[in-house]
Design a protein around this motif. Structure first.
Motif, PDB file in Angstrom:
ATOM      1  N   SER A  26       8.660  21.771 -34.516  1.00  0.00           N
ATOM      2  CA  SER A  26       8.472  22.917 -33.640  1.00  0.00           C
ATOM      3  C   SER A  26       7.015  23.347 -33.639  1.00  0.00           C
ATOM      4  O   SER A  26       6.415  23.584 -32.593  1.00  0.00           O
ATOM      5  CB  SER A  26       9.357  24.074 -34.121  1.00  0.00           C
ATOM      6  OG  SER A  26       8.967  25.269 -33.514  1.00  0.00           O
ATOM      7  N   ALA A  27       6.444  23.413 -34.825  1.00  0.00           N
ATOM      8  CA  ALA A  27       5.072  23.905 -34.945  1.00  0.00           C
ATOM      9  C   ALA A  27       4.070  22.953 -34.294  1.00  0.00           C
ATOM     10  O   ALA A  27       3.224  23.358 -33.504  1.00  0.00           O
ATOM     11  CB  ALA A  27       4.738  24.108 -36.424  1.00  0.00           C
ATOM     12  N   GLY A  29       2.667  20.726 -31.774  1.00  0.00           N
ATOM     13  CA  GLY A  29       2.971  20.432 -30.373  1.00  0.00           C
ATOM     14  C   GLY A  29       1.723  20.489 -29.526  1.00  0.00           C
ATOM     15  O   GLY A  29       0.614  20.240 -30.017  1.00  0.00           O
ATOM     16  N   LEU A  30       1.905  20.835 -28.256  1.00  0.00           N
ATOM     17  CA  LEU A  30       0.768  20.929 -27.352  1.00  0.00           C
ATOM     18  C   LEU A  30      -0.251  21.944 -27.868  1.00  0.00           C
ATOM     19  O   LEU A  30      -1.435  21.825 -27.598  1.00  0.00           O
ATOM     20  CB  LEU A  30       1.246  21.346 -25.959  1.00  0.00           C
ATOM     21  CG  LEU A  30       2.134  20.333 -25.241  1.00  0.00           C
ATOM     22  CD1 LEU A  30       2.667  20.917 -23.950  1.00  0.00           C
ATOM     23  CD2 LEU A  30       1.347  19.054 -24.959  1.00  0.00           C
ATOM     24  N   GLY A  31       0.238  22.922 -28.617  1.00  0.00           N
ATOM     25  CA  GLY A  31      -0.679  23.905 -29.203  1.00  0.00           C
ATOM     26  C   GLY A  31      -1.718  23.233 -30.073  1.00  0.00           C
ATOM     27  O   GLY A  31      -2.899  23.570 -30.022  1.00  0.00           O
ATOM     28  N   ASN A  32      -1.293  22.277 -30.885  1.00  0.00           N
ATOM     29  CA  ASN A  32      -2.231  21.592 -31.775  1.00  0.00           C
ATOM     30  C   ASN A  32      -3.044  20.537 -31.044  1.00  0.00           C
ATOM     31  O   ASN A  32      -4.235  20.391 -31.264  1.00  0.00           O
ATOM     32  CB  ASN A  32      -1.485  20.889 -32.916  1.00  0.00           C
ATOM     33  CG  ASN A  32      -0.514  21.795 -33.622  1.00  0.00           C
ATOM     34  OD1 ASN A  32       0.379  22.357 -32.990  1.00  0.00           O
ATOM     35  ND2 ASN A  32      -0.677  21.959 -34.904  1.00  0.00           N
ATOM     36  N   TYR A 113       5.291  25.221 -20.606  1.00  0.00           N
ATOM     37  CA  TYR A 113       5.120  24.131 -21.574  1.00  0.00           C
ATOM     38  C   TYR A 113       5.617  22.811 -20.984  1.00  0.00           C
ATOM     39  O   TYR A 113       5.000  21.761 -21.142  1.00  0.00           O
ATOM     40  CB  TYR A 113       5.946  24.496 -22.805  1.00  0.00           C
ATOM     41  CG  TYR A 113       5.499  23.871 -24.105  1.00  0.00           C
ATOM     42  CD1 TYR A 113       4.462  24.441 -24.831  1.00  0.00           C
ATOM     43  CD2 TYR A 113       6.140  22.752 -24.618  1.00  0.00           C
ATOM     44  CE1 TYR A 113       4.069  23.903 -26.040  1.00  0.00           C
ATOM     45  CE2 TYR A 113       5.749  22.212 -25.827  1.00  0.00           C
ATOM     46  CZ  TYR A 113       4.711  22.794 -26.537  1.00  0.00           C
ATOM     47  OH  TYR A 113       4.333  22.254 -27.732  1.00  0.00           O
ATOM     48  N   PHE A 234       0.927  30.770 -31.965  1.00  0.00           N
ATOM     49  CA  PHE A 234       1.490  29.768 -31.074  1.00  0.00           C
ATOM     50  C   PHE A 234       1.696  28.443 -31.792  1.00  0.00           C
ATOM     51  O   PHE A 234       2.763  27.843 -31.712  1.00  0.00           O
ATOM     52  CB  PHE A 234       0.564  29.568 -29.866  1.00  0.00           C
ATOM     53  CG  PHE A 234       1.162  28.732 -28.775  1.00  0.00           C
ATOM     54  CD1 PHE A 234       1.930  29.306 -27.780  1.00  0.00           C
ATOM     55  CD2 PHE A 234       0.967  27.353 -28.742  1.00  0.00           C
ATOM     56  CE1 PHE A 234       2.500  28.540 -26.768  1.00  0.00           C
ATOM     57  CE2 PHE A 234       1.523  26.573 -27.733  1.00  0.00           C
ATOM     58  CZ  PHE A 234       2.289  27.168 -26.747  1.00  0.00           C
ATOM     59  N   SER A 237       4.568  28.494 -34.107  1.00  0.00           N
ATOM     60  CA  SER A 237       5.847  28.824 -33.453  1.00  0.00           C
ATOM     61  C   SER A 237       6.434  30.139 -33.929  1.00  0.00           C
ATOM     62  O   SER A 237       7.655  30.308 -33.946  1.00  0.00           O
ATOM     63  CB  SER A 237       6.920  27.749 -33.701  1.00  0.00           C
ATOM     64  OG  SER A 237       6.542  26.521 -33.184  1.00  0.00           O
ATOM     65  N   MET A 240       8.584  34.739 -32.032  1.00  0.00           N
ATOM     66  CA  MET A 240       9.598  34.816 -30.986  1.00  0.00           C
ATOM     67  C   MET A 240      10.970  34.285 -31.375  1.00  0.00           C
ATOM     68  O   MET A 240      11.832  34.178 -30.522  1.00  0.00           O
ATOM     69  CB  MET A 240       9.123  34.177 -29.685  1.00  0.00           C
ATOM     70  CG  MET A 240       8.685  32.761 -29.694  1.00  0.00           C
ATOM     71  SD  MET A 240       9.814  31.359 -29.664  1.00  0.00           S
ATOM     72  CE  MET A 240      11.268  31.823 -28.872  1.00  0.00           C
ATOM     73  N   SER A 332      12.723  23.655 -29.744  1.00  0.00           N
ATOM     74  CA  SER A 332      12.834  24.898 -30.508  1.00  0.00           C
ATOM     75  C   SER A 332      12.637  26.118 -29.617  1.00  0.00           C
ATOM     76  O   SER A 332      12.911  27.237 -30.030  1.00  0.00           O
ATOM     77  CB  SER A 332      11.819  24.921 -31.652  1.00  0.00           C
ATOM     78  OG  SER A 332      10.526  25.184 -31.169  1.00  0.00           O
TER      79      SER A 332
HETATM   80  N1  TRP Z   1       4.205  25.542 -31.758  1.00  0.00           N
HETATM   81  C1  TRP Z   1       4.318  24.758 -30.577  1.00  0.00           C
HETATM   82  C2  TRP Z   1       2.979  24.135 -30.266  1.00  0.00           C
HETATM   83  O1  TRP Z   1       2.064  24.281 -31.012  1.00  0.00           O
HETATM   84  C3  TRP Z   1       4.845  25.506 -29.406  1.00  0.00           C
HETATM   85  C4  TRP Z   1       6.054  26.296 -29.734  1.00  0.00           C
HETATM   86  C5  TRP Z   1       7.258  25.835 -30.055  1.00  0.00           C
HETATM   87  C6  TRP Z   1       6.107  27.675 -29.840  1.00  0.00           C
HETATM   88  N2  TRP Z   1       8.101  26.871 -30.357  1.00  0.00           N
HETATM   89  C7  TRP Z   1       7.403  27.994 -30.236  1.00  0.00           C
HETATM   90  C8  TRP Z   1       5.170  28.669 -29.667  1.00  0.00           C
HETATM   91  C9  TRP Z   1       7.756  29.313 -30.445  1.00  0.00           C
HETATM   92  C10 TRP Z   1       5.534  29.977 -29.868  1.00  0.00           C
HETATM   93  C11 TRP Z   1       6.807  30.300 -30.269  1.00  0.00           C
HETATM   94  O2  TRP Z   1       2.834  23.500 -29.275  1.00  0.00           O
END
Ligand code: TRP
Length: 472
Positions: A26-27, A29-32, A113, A234, A237, A240, A332
């Motif tokens: 989950s952590a 992802g596109l964020g990284n 996303y 973000f 994750s 939220m 996730s």
């Molecule tokens: N963490 C994910 C990323 O880095 C994106 C993501 C998945 C997310 N679940 C989340 C971000 C919940 C915020 C809340 O791409």
């Protein structure tokens, strides 16, 4: 149905490691892979990275632990877990909003996303077809333009990606999510290491290190600090309920503190490795700017791949990696709402995830059109896509994180809290003797971070960041 009657109806991960893989999935992802490098690029490098790490450690980790505590105590979707814990704490019902806000934020994030993940899918094909070999910056930009200016193409890829999410989430906790991450995460790790080796051998690794670790305080503004915090939330994750939902399926005997530290360690490691890979490759080709913005991965990288040895095949591997990372994150974002819909309506998992995916697909059209027919439709200077991204990362997630830290720090029933965190008392920072361990325990440190450091930091950064955004 009383919420007690259906506690734990979704099942439990096979083991602590499945939870770690799911949460890391989950952590990471596109964020990284996509956001971290270009946001670092826009904000001038090293100093921003340092703030990002400070936010991870001082705010992100404690809040993530709090989320897992809430989930594992509630054993349900974030909405019903919060309901359960709030009732058990005899506190005001407003706290239940944490669950609702989370589920909604998750669906909103998923809506844009999936569009970006769709670009990743498209680029797997694009690179396989050989169209980037020897390409220059201009043609790469026009290739990217061809994709984003076509609503039809974007919609096809968005639909395929959401279909992939549906496939996993409808399979349930063990056979869907658990099985998927057990295959995807090791694969992701192997590909990442392979890419890193390639970047060191063929790219400009030294320049990448300099860029990521060299300090330039002058490029930091409050807005940048807000962005660093938003990014920390973000990429972890948190804020939220995604981690809360995953925590609900965590075996009762696993240590929350330790697993969360492992997950956040992996998450930061991947952000740094991704940054090193991408900037090594970008800097290996002269004339590409690190501050290319969201197009960094889709314009600058293909140019570099087009001129590097074995660049085409490596490029394909790279975009497969991006899609896998996005996929294991997107599930996730869908899971909290799915679990809730199953609990609330008695829908089968398939029907629940199908309806939600349909809903997300429709909202996602707003993001699709932000790149073409609707690019001039702006609210407060934001396209729908930019607006959703800013609103969720920089506003919803920090507010969610703030509410979670205050609730768990001050309001939650202490017995509920302590039974989830009991093991932390036995890791003393200073003295190993059990009689002292509850006085100098890591749990006390966590308590402090959660009650004071996190809320004050979030509030201060938040107010200054918003002020900065409005003034400038
Ligand atoms: N963490 C994910 C990323 O880095 C994106 C993501 C998945 C997310 N679940 C989340 C971000 C919940 C915020 C809340 O791409």
């Amino acid at each position: 149905m009383s919420i007690n009657a259906n506690r734990g109806m979704h099942g439990v991960w096979l083991s602590r490691w499945t939870f770690i893989m799911a949460a890391t999935g989950s952590a990471v992802g596109l964020g990284n892979l996509w956001k971290f490098p270009y946001v670092v690029g826009n904000n001038g490098g090293g100093a921003f990275v340092l703030i990002y790490f400070a936010c991870m450690l001082l705010v992100g980790v404690p809040v993530m632990m709090a989320e897992v505590v809430l989930g594992r105590e509630g054993r349900n979707s974030p909405i019903n877990s919060m309901k359960y814990v709030v009732k058990g704490s005899d506190s005001g019902r407003v706290w239940q909003l944490i669950g609702w806000m989370g589920v909604i934020a998750g669906l909103l994030i998923l809506s844009f996303y999936a569009v970006i993940a769709g670009w990743g899918l498209h680029y797997i094909l694009e690179l396989s077809s050989g169209s980037v070999v020897g390409i220059n910056g201009e043609s790469a930009a026009s290739l990217f333009g061809e994709l984003t200016s076509s609503p039809a193409k974007l919609i096809v890829w968005q639909t395929i990606f959401l279909g992939m999410c549906l496939l996993v989430v409808s399979g349930g906790v063990k056979k869907g999510l658990g099985a998927a991450v057990e295959i995807l995460m090791p694969l992701l790790f192997i590909m990442l290491v392979a890419m890193l080796i390639y970047a060191i051998l063929e790219g400009n690794f030294i320049a990448a290190c300099k860029f990521l670790f060299e300090f330039d305080i002058a490029s930091l503004s409050w807005r940048a600090i807000l962005e660093a915090m938003g990014l920390a939330f973000f990429t972890l994750s948190i804020g939220m309920g995604a981690i809360m939902a995953y925590g609900a399926y965590m075996p009762a005997d696993a240590s929350i503190g330790k697993t969360v530290l492992i997950v956040s360690f992996f998450d930061s490691l991947v952000a740094i490795i991704a940054g090193l890979i991408i900037f090594s490759i970008v800097f290996s080709t002269s004339g590409i700017e690190p501050s290319a913005g969201p197009g960094l991965m889709f314009i600058s990288l293909p140019v570099a791949f087009g001129s590097m040895p074995a660049g085409q095949s490596i490029g394909v591997i790279f975009f497969v990696l991006v899609v896998i990372a996005a996929w294991s994150s997107a599930i996730s974002l869908l899971e909290p709402a799915t679990a809730w819909l199953v609990e609330a309506t008695g829908f089968t998992r398939f029907m629940a995830s199908l309806s939600l995916v349909g809903f997300v697909w429709i909202i996602g059209l707003g993001s699709v059109f932000s790149f073409n027919v609707g690019e001039d439709f702006k609210l407060a200077g934001f396209t729908i896509f930019d607006g959703l991204d800013f609103l969720t990362s920089n506003i919803f997630l920090p507010i969610g994180g703030l509410a979670i830290s205050l609730f768990v720090g001050f309001v939650m029933n202490r017995n509920m809290l302590l039974r989830q965190m009991i093991d932390l008392d036995c890791y003393s920072l200073t003295l190993k003797t059990p009689s002292y361990c509850s006085i100098f325990s890591l749990r006390v440190l966590w308590d402090w971070l959660l009650r004071f450091v996190a809320p004050i930091a979030i509030t201060a950064i938040f107010i200054m960041g918003i002020y900065d955004s409005i003034v400038s």
